[in-house]
Structures are given as structure tokens and as C-alpha cells.
Write an enzyme that holds these catalytic residues in place. Structure first.
Site, PDB file in Angstrom:
ATOM      1  N   GLU A 118       3.927  11.420   7.701  1.00  0.00           N
ATOM      2  CA  GLU A 118       3.798  11.991   6.364  1.00  0.00           C
ATOM      3  C   GLU A 118       2.506  12.776   6.137  1.00  0.00           C
ATOM      4  OE1 GLU A 118       4.531   8.886   3.495  1.00  0.00           O
ATOM      5  OE2 GLU A 118       6.617   8.696   4.105  1.00  0.00           O
ATOM      6  N   GLU A 157      11.923   6.233   7.834  1.00  0.00           N
ATOM      7  CA  GLU A 157      11.618   5.253   6.789  1.00  0.00           C
ATOM      8  C   GLU A 157      12.611   5.418   5.661  1.00  0.00           C
ATOM      9  OE1 GLU A 157       7.658   5.169   5.083  1.00  0.00           O
ATOM     10  OE2 GLU A 157       6.759   5.393   7.058  1.00  0.00           O
TER      11      GLU A 157
HETATM   12  C1  FCB Z   1       5.658   5.727   2.758  1.00  0.00           C
HETATM   13  C2  FCB Z   1       4.637   5.266   3.762  1.00  0.00           C
HETATM   14  C3  FCB Z   1       4.731   3.819   4.110  1.00  0.00           C
HETATM   15  C4  FCB Z   1       5.051   2.959   2.912  1.00  0.00           C
HETATM   16  C5  FCB Z   1       6.227   3.516   2.151  1.00  0.00           C
HETATM   17  C6  FCB Z   1       6.635   2.705   0.955  1.00  0.00           C
HETATM   18  O1  FCB Z   1       5.204   6.860   2.115  1.00  0.00           O
HETATM   19  O2  FCB Z   1       4.749   6.005   4.949  1.00  0.00           O
HETATM   20  O3  FCB Z   1       3.535   3.441   4.742  1.00  0.00           O
HETATM   21  O4  FCB Z   1       3.947   2.806   2.143  1.00  0.00           O
HETATM   22  O5  FCB Z   1       5.939   4.815   1.736  1.00  0.00           O
END
Ligand code: FCB
Length: 460
Positions: A183, A369
Site C-alpha cells: 500500500e 488483503e
Molecule cells: C490495511 C493495512 C493493514 C491493516 C488493514 C486493516 O490498509 O495494510 O496493515 O491495517 O488495512
């Protein structure tokens, strides 16, 4: 470049429950974590201070005043955590390398104890049938580099390439899947413009220079990783949102387009060889980054996959008070929301994946994620009945199936997260785990959502 319609879409009718057999037999099913959020062991085996240690020690920065100093003590308890992943039926595990464990200072030699830790961890994954997916940077920059300007300095690009080199030399015989950055939006914009993540700066010019250096460090690391790991699969993980205009007003629609320029195209265009989007470049004026000859070619290094982190769609309104973008992301006022205040919209996942595939054709894609935070409690029966998270997971897997059916080359899914953990500025008050952590005792408890994921993975 296609953008979603200005009118928010009506909620989708519920899809039938997903089954593992709906997906390809070689689909990867994992959970994701990151070093600072789970490891603890802040001063063990030569680890030095990170920007998150410093940030967390600054009063007012973390909602509950906590830090990652102990977290889930995963540094010591990792065998148990990997057992939980194996028992759930995962076949992959995404983790990150803590840079402050590997290099204790500028010009230092790699810290063998830090490398040894990750080497043991990787062996532990392989013993349990978990394919290791290593992220080289999940936000825990060594503080000594921040003291020299951090990612705003071009020298940090070289330092990152050195990290990539040292880590892939040591682990590359066993780790074949490498994510350079997690990110870049958060590193650059949240950390240096919005300021609610470390290092806590609020300067657009700095943020865009940081962004350029992060992207450049990704591109410069790719050939180094390939040289050390000939059969490596290399990519990065972007956090992306489908966008909605706050209303049908042309002003809101134009605001959505401007937001898209920074939130989506500023990252994807250079990564896929188109350079920075001109309209956004013009909009930021003197805050545009310094770009040297060859940088854009380096950033566009061919990769093997794209990781997409998806949580929710963003609703964007015109806001003349916020220059230069004149945009505001609105908090949801209706519908289902999580404890983070994030709307639940599974269809957004399919929409986003389809758009990225259509716009850039990045090749194989992974959801690196996806997850939700709810106020979990341990029930008198000793279980955590997190029905909402289980439902969130089911509905997002149904959306994933829809995206795959629509032709997106999806190869895997990593739930965020294996464990409850240190949720950055929110501290420990926001739980995302499929496994509950009792921070007083470090007891691990598989939640109902984790049980469901396990049943899904063990099913047909
Ligand atoms: C993302 C992050 C991760 C976590 C999630 C909820 O942006 O990469 O580390 O905090 O959000």
C-alpha cells in the site's frame, strides 16, 4: 479509463454461499499479517527503533495510547500461530519483514539474528504446507532513516534495494513470492499528507516525493530480487477502492474523477508504463515530485502479479475548501458498516478487480488483503461468535467468484488478518483477526469466522 456511474449502485441480491470447488484447484487461500502489527519483541535480537515505535510513543497519535512493543508476541509464539493457519486449511501465508531487524544502521551489515528469525519462520511455513508470501515493506521504516529524511530522500531507495538484496539472498531459496511494498498510498499519503500514520507529516510535496521514491524503490528492487531468486514471482500490493460520486451533481462527479487521478491512476499509470497522469500532475502544481531520467522506466519494471487490498468503496464529494484536489471522502451515513466505520459492499470487490484488469491487464491478480473489524467478545461458552465477520467473508468470497467468472485472472485470496493485532492509529481497539487474541494472557482463540473459513477450505 472507465469510471463507475455517479449514482451509488443498489445492494446486490445475495449470492449463493461460496464453496471451495467454485475456484480453481490451485487457488491460493491464505491469511495476511504484518511485522509491526503482530511481532512485538521490539528490542530483541538487535532490532532497532522504527518510525511506528517513535510515532506510537508520541502522545495522542494512537487512540488507546498503545504500541506494537508486545503486540501478539508472534516473534516468540509463531509456531502456534502457524499451527492455527495450517489447521484452518490455509495453503499460503503472507507476512512482512521488519526492516529494523535486518539493518541496524546506515552502512551496517545485515543482522544475522534478524535474518535467522525469518528463516525459521519460513521453514515453519513450509513444514506446515503454507506457501510463504513475503512483503518487504509494510510501513516499519527504521527511525534512523526517517532521521535522514525517510522516503523523501532518494538515498532511502538505495537502502530499500539493499534490504531487498539481503533478504532475498537469505530466503530466496525457499520464498518464491515477493511483494515489494504494501500500500504505497498509505506510506506516502496517509503518512506524509494526511498525517495520521507515521511519520505523521502533513505536506503534499513531501508525500508525492515519498510516493515517487516508494514506487522507484519497488521498480529498482524487482531486478535485484529476480537476480537472487531466478524463479521468483514479484509484485506489489496496492490499496484500492471503487469510487462513487456523492450525488448526481456534475461537481461531485468531477471531484470523483480528480480523486481517481490521485487514488488510482497516480499509482497504476506509472507502474504499467504510462507515467504520472497529466491532469493530476497539473493539479498538484509545485508539489509534483522530482523525477530523474530513467525513473519512470524503472518503476514500470515488468512484474508477475498485482496484489489488491480491498476493504470498501469510497464516496467522493466536491469540496472547494480542500485544495488542490477539492475533494472530500464522505463517511457512510446509512447501510451496513464495520467497527472501523467502513461500509460493507462485497460487490465493490468484483467491480474493482474487473476495472483494474480492464484498465491495465496486470496479469495474475491476488487479493492480498480483505477483512473487517467488529467488536468481538468472548462468550460464556468460551467462543467468539463473530457472525458479522463470517458473513463479510462469505459475501466477499462470493464476489471473488463473480470476478473470476467475469474473466479476472484471480489466483488467490488472503484474509486480513490471521490474528487480532495492533491496528495502527486505532491501537488494539479494532480487531480484524480470524483468531482472537487476549492481550492480557496472549491466549489465541479461533473465532467463528475462522471456523467457517476452515470449513470452507476443508469442504468440497
Ligand atoms: C490495511 C493495512 C493493514 C491493516 C488493514 C486493516 O490498509 O495494510 O496493515 O491495517 O488495512
Amino acid at each position: 479509463m472507465s469510471l463507475p456511474a455517479a449514482i451509488p449502485m443498489p445492494p446486490a441480491a445475495d449470492d449463493p454461499a461460496p464453496r471451495r470447488s467454485d475456484f480453481a484447484a490451485d487457488f491460493l487461500w491464505g491469511c495476511a499479517t504484518s511485522s509491526y502489527q503482530i511481532e512485538g519483541a521490539g528490542a530483541v535480537d538487535g532490532r532497532v527503533e522504527s518510525i511506528w515505535d517513535r510515532f506510537a510513543a508520541t502522545p495522542g497519535r494512537i487512540r488507546d495510547g498503545s504500541s506494537g512493543a508486545v503486540a501478539c508476541d508472534h516473534y516468540h509464539r509463531w509456531p502456534q500461530d502457524l499451527d492455527l493457519g495450517r489447521d484452518m486449511g490455509l495453503n499460503a501465508y503472507r507476512f512482512s519483514i521488519a526492516w529494523p531487524r535486518i539493518f541496524a544502521g546506515v552502512g551496517a551489515r545485515p543482522n544475522e539474528k534478524g535474518l535467522d528469525f525469518y528463516s525459521r519462520l519460513v521453514d515453519g511455513m513450509l513444514e506446515r504446507g503454507l506457501q510463504p508470501w513475503a512483503t518487504l515493506y509494510h510501513w516499519d521504516l527504521p527511525q534512523y532513516l526517517q532521521d535522514r529524511g525517510g522516503w523523501n530522500e532518494r538515498a532511502t531507495v538505495d537502502a530499500f534495494v539493499e534490504l531487498a538484496d539481503a533478504v532475498t539472498r537469505r530466503l530466496g531459496d525457499r520464498v518464491k513470492h515477493w511483494i515489494t511494498h504494501n500500500e504505497p498510498w498509505c506510506t506516502a499519503i496517509i503518512g506524509n499528507y494526511e498525517g495520521w500514520h507515521a511519520p505523521g507529516l502533513t505536506d503534499l510535496k513531501t508525500a508525492l516525493q515519498v510516493c515517487h521514491h516508494v514506487l522507484l524503490s519497488h521498480g529498482r528492487a524487482v531486478p535485484v530480487i529476480r537476480a537472487n531468486v531466478p524463479d521468483a514471482q514479484v509484485g506489489l500490493a496496492l490499496s484500492l477502492h471503487p469510487l462513487r460520486a456523492a450525488s448526481e451533481r456534475p461537481e461531485d462527479h468531477a471531484a470523483m474523477q480528480r480523486h481517481d487521478g490521485l487514488r488510482y491512476r497516480w499509482f497504476l499509470d506509472p507502474l504499467y508504463g504510462r507515467g504520472y497522469p497529466q491532469a493530476t500532475w497539473d493539479l498538484v502544481g509545485h508539489s509534483a515530485p522530482h523525477v530523474e531520467a530513467g525513473d519512470l522506466e524503472a518503476i514500470a519494471a515488468p512484474t508477475d502479479f498485482l496484489g489488491v487490498n480491498y476493504y470498501f468503496p469510497e464516496v467522493v464529494a466536491d469540496d472547494p475548501a480542500h485544495q488542490p484536489f477539492r475533494t472530500r471522502v464522505l463517511a457512510p451515513t446509512s447501510g451496513e458498516i464495520t467497527a472501523m466505520g467502513w461500509p460493507v459492499e462485497p460487490r465493490g470487490l468484483a467491480e474493482l478487480l474487473e476495472r483494474v484488469h480492464r484498465d491495465y491487464a496486470p496479469g495474475p491478480m491476488y487479493v492480498t488483503e480483505n477483512g473487517s473489524s467488529y467488536e468481538d467478545t468472548v462468550a460464556p461458552d468460551g467462543a467468539v461468535h463473530d457472525a458479522a465477520r463470517k458473513r463479510y467473508l462469505q459475501r466477499h468470497l462470493a464476489a471473488l467468484r463473480a470476478a473470476a467468472a467475469a474473466g479476472v485472472p484471480l489466483k488467490g485470496y488472503f484474509a486480513w488478518s490471521l490474528l487480532d493485532n495492533f491496528e495502527w492509529a486505532e491501537g488494539y481497539q479494532r480487531r480484524f483477526g480470524l483468531v482472537h487474541i487476549d492481550y492480557a494472557t496472549q491466549e489465541r482463540r479461533l473465532k467463528d469466522s475462522g471456523r467457517w473459513y476452515g470449513a470452507f477450505l476443508h469442504g468440497d
